[in-house]
Scaffold this active site. Structure first.
Site, PDB file in Angstrom:
ATOM      1  CE  LYS A  44      -7.196   0.000   1.707  1.00 57.83           C
ATOM      2  NZ  LYS A  44      -7.743  -0.295   3.036  1.00 57.83           N
TER       3      LYS A  44
ATOM      4  CB  SER B 175      -0.954   0.008   1.200  1.00 56.33           C
ATOM      5  OG  SER B 175      -0.228  -0.039   2.412  1.00 56.33           O
TER       6      SER B 175
ATOM      7  CG  HIS C 186      -4.105  -1.264  -1.000  1.00 52.23           C
ATOM      8  ND1 HIS C 186      -4.586   0.010  -1.189  1.00 52.23           N
ATOM      9  CD2 HIS C 186      -3.848  -1.385   0.322  1.00 52.23           C
ATOM     10  CE1 HIS C 186      -4.588   0.646  -0.036  1.00 52.23           C
ATOM     11  NE2 HIS C 186      -4.152  -0.184   0.904  1.00 52.23           N
TER      12      HIS C 186
END
Length: 396
Positions: free
Chosen positions: A241, A184, A212
């Site tokens: 996310k 990340s 991610h």
């Protein structure tokens, strides 16, 4: 009252500020999106993990509202006490099917998923081999396990093999390799295909944190392992996310592993069940991400990343290499990173300066993040603001 304690806290805060490491809290007065309201004005947002632009999507919002209207605010306790809602099972089935696993288990946060996976599954007879740049939640999760611990240099396959040999020589019953699918702070994509080859050679399991990656990396956004064309044993991830932007985590694995985690994983047993609104929003986000619209959003996301990366490099900024929508602008000095972020906000671009302890000392940066919701015009405007601020502060 022990004033010495509070004086020490104040002194430590003052020292953090003197080093330029204070992380300011900026209040947003709008939905998450490519444009947000900060301090009474609209600014371009280039620091959210809103990869597919779904956090403020009206369909995702309404799905969450509908779920809360049906199921209420929550279960008021943990699932084994107050019960599992039908929508929890629906979300577990949806994320497992999306990523191609037998089953899944939900957690209140992705941090809890990483905190809960190792201790129930691996004991003192086992070994965990962990990438040196793994997320803090993996590090903390490993610490909770009694397994032997080994650490290999970031994405260094020779070092990983050396640690696997060491663990095997020490007589480890089971070995698990733990890695971020995408790191990340740097935007590096893990070498999951090469890890798979070594895991097969040394009869090791693989755990990948795809927070991610899920939703936008690999075919249909299935994640880093799909991007690398291999299978893994465990995937941890988040709905906070690309898949809606709210919160909540999950572990995908074989059914018997999930069953054991539901009996033994402490963050699952001792944390309230995921809120129905989050489940509803996440289900809608998975529906979008897994379909043709998801393909279009992923195409736009990576086009945006390529445009920003190319223009920033041409302007003279020091960028970490890669293809991921995380694009770190390297500055080195913590105070410079904070000053740069403050100046960019004045110029209408919302970004955050990252410094120790989030990144190593001397590697301060502004970590920019692209979204499928950004337009080329917004990206060009952001580059122009970066260029102006960079020249003013002597960065370029």
């Amino acid at each position: 009252m022990n004033m010495a304690f509070y004086d020490r806290v104040s002194a430590e805060l003052a020292d953090i500020d003197a080093q330029g490491l204070t992380k300011p809290e900026r209040v947003i007065a709008s939905r998450q999106g490519p444009v947000i309201s900060v301090n009474g004005r609209d600014v371009l947002n280039f620091c959210a993990n809103n990869y597919l632009g779904l956090a403020g999507d009206e369909r995702v919002v309404q799905a969450g509202i509908k779920a809360q209207e049906k199921w209420g605010a929550g279960t008021a306790s943990v699932r084994f006490i107050c019960g599992t809602l039908e929508i929890h099972k629906e979300l577990e089935r949806a994320i497992a099917d999306y990523l191609g696993f037998e089953d899944a288990i939900l957690f209140a946060a992705a941090f809890d998923a990483n905190g809960g996976i190792f201790e129930p599954l691996f004991g003192a007879e086992d070994a965990i081999v962990s990438d040196s740049l793994n997320h803090a939640s993996i590090i903390d999760g490993v610490r909770l396990s009694k397994a032997q611990r080994y650490r290999f240099a970031n994405s260094d396959m020779a070092d990983l093999e050396a640690k696997l040999k060491e663990a095997r020589a020490a007589g480890a019953r089971n070995i698990i390799i733990a890695t971020d699918g995408a790191f990340s702070m740097d935007g590096y994509i893990g070498k999951i295909d090469q890890i798979r080859a070594l895991a097969d050679q040394y009869e090791a399991l693989i755990m990948v944190d795809d927070c991610h990656a899920t939703g936008f990396l690999g075919p249909k956004g299935k994640g880093s392992f799909a991007h690398c064309g291999v299978e893994v044993d465990f995937v941890t991830g988040t709905f906070g996310k690309a898949l809606g932007g709210a919160m909540g985590g999950f572990i995908c694995a074989r059914k018997n592993v999930v069953e054991l985690l539901k009996q033994r994983a402490r963050p699952y047993l001792f944390s309230n069940a995921l809120a129905p609104a989050v489940c509803g929003s996440s289900l809608e986000a998975i529906r979008i991400a897994s379909g043709e619209e998801g393909d279009k959003l992923r195409t736009q996301l990576f086009a945006n990343a390529a445009r920003f990366r190319s223009a920033m490099a041409e302007a003279g900024f020091d960028l970490l290499p890669g293809e991921h929508p995380i694009i770190p602008v390297m500055l080195g000095d913590a105070k410079l990173a904070q000053d740069m972020a403050a100046r960019l906000l004045e110029l209408g671009v919302y970004v955050i300066g990252f410094s120790f302890p989030v990144v190593p000392r001397g590697q301060a940066r502004i970590r920019t993040q692209m979204s499928a919701a950004h337009t080329f015009e917004q990206i060009d405007a952001a580059v122009a603001a970066f260029t102006q601020a960079g020249k003013e502060l002597g960065v370029i």
